[in-house]
Design a protein around this motif. Structure first.
Motif, PDB file in Angstrom:
ATOM      1  N   GLU A 195       0.817  -1.208   0.000  1.00  0.00           N
ATOM      2  CA  GLU A 195       0.000   0.000   0.000  1.00  0.00           C
ATOM      3  C   GLU A 195       0.856   1.264   0.000  1.00  0.00           C
ATOM      4  N   ALA A 220      -4.416  -4.981  -2.054  1.00  0.00           N
ATOM      5  CA  ALA A 220      -3.634  -3.808  -1.648  1.00  0.00           C
ATOM      6  C   ALA A 220      -3.451  -2.842  -2.811  1.00  0.00           C
ATOM      7  N   LYS A 235      -6.747  -1.046  -3.705  1.00  0.00           N
ATOM      8  CA  LYS A 235      -7.038   0.023  -2.747  1.00  0.00           C
ATOM      9  C   LYS A 235      -6.305   1.308  -3.115  1.00  0.00           C
ATOM     10  N   LYS A 236      -5.005   1.203  -3.402  1.00  0.00           N
ATOM     11  CA  LYS A 236      -4.222   2.388  -3.755  1.00  0.00           C
ATOM     12  C   LYS A 236      -4.667   2.963  -5.094  1.00  0.00           C
TER      13      LYS A 236
END
Length: 240
Positions: free
Chosen positions: A94, A205, A208-209
């Protein structure tokens, strides 16, 4: 290839130095977090790969990753972690890393990971700076445009900025087939170019970013299909 390896264990550095020389790679070593950021910043445009240990003196590896990402949004980063916690590995991704290797690791495994990540970067056209770039987009919908040669993506005419190589490849893969649902396993194979041994947290991950960066310029276009995976759908992404 010019590599910066950030690792406080000098024995590990000496061991990897031999393998780097065999590959004819130019490796520089930093042994603490503060030294690492200084060395990276001094030659920010020249580094082609960063290997980053998370357990570092003076400045934690997570902070080093964040500092490097502020200087260069695109340089490939592989984190090296001896931490047992899965959350540390996910957090490293992340923070902007493209891959991770858990200690203790085989030098040959690390070399293979470096080559796999480098191959993805090269195939994406990053290394081909001499090629004349056209203004044509190879993915284009009513609201979204993506140019693989310039490594640029736009939503409602707004540039989605600071995408890492893996984030761009992930976005391209999803957007290439709008509304098609991709499982995490499919994304691991298509984007990472090798088996991640079922480590689906890697995909989550990065998603999400990627979402955070997309939603800075427009609405949510990467949707979760619960129990299956993810899809790209910009059919309702009206201009703001």
């Amino acid at each position: 290839m010019k590599i910066l390896m950030i690792e406080d264990n000098r024995s590990v550095c000496e061991m990897m130095s031999m393998f780097f020389k065999k590959e004819k790679w130019d490796a520089t070593f930093a042994y603490d977090g503060e030294e690492a950021v200084e060395k990276f910043a001094a030659e920010a445009d020249d580094w082609e790969m960063v290997l980053l240990d998370l357990n570092l003196p003076k400045k934690d590896g997570m902070q080093v990753a964040a500092d490097i990402r502020r200087i260069s949004p695109t340089v490939p980063i592989i984190i090296l972690t001896a931490r047992d916690s899965e959350s540390d590995q996910v957090l490293g991704l992340e923070m902007g890393a493209d891959d991770y290797v858990t200690k203790p690791f085989s030098p040959l495994t690390l070399i293979a990971r470096i080559k796999a990540l480098r191959r993805r970067v090269q195939l994406s056209g990053i290394a081909n700076k001499a090629e004349q770039v056209t203004s044509e987009f190879d993915i284009q919908t009513s609201h979204f445009k993506l140019n693989s040669k310039t490594r640029e993506a736009y939503l409602n005419g707004n540039l989605i900025s600071n995408l890492t190589p893996k984030e761009f490849d992930l976005l391209k893969t999803l957007a290439s087939k709008p509304k098609q649902v991709f499982t995490r396993e499919q994304l691991l194979q298509l984007v990472w170019d090798y088996e991640f041994y079922g480590d689906e947290r890697t995909v989550d991950a990065h998603i999400k970013k990627l979402r955070q960066k997309i939603e800075k310029v427009g609405p949510k276009v990467i949707q979760t299909v619960w129990g299956v995976g993810y899809k790209f759908d910009d059919s309702e992404a009206d201009d703001k």
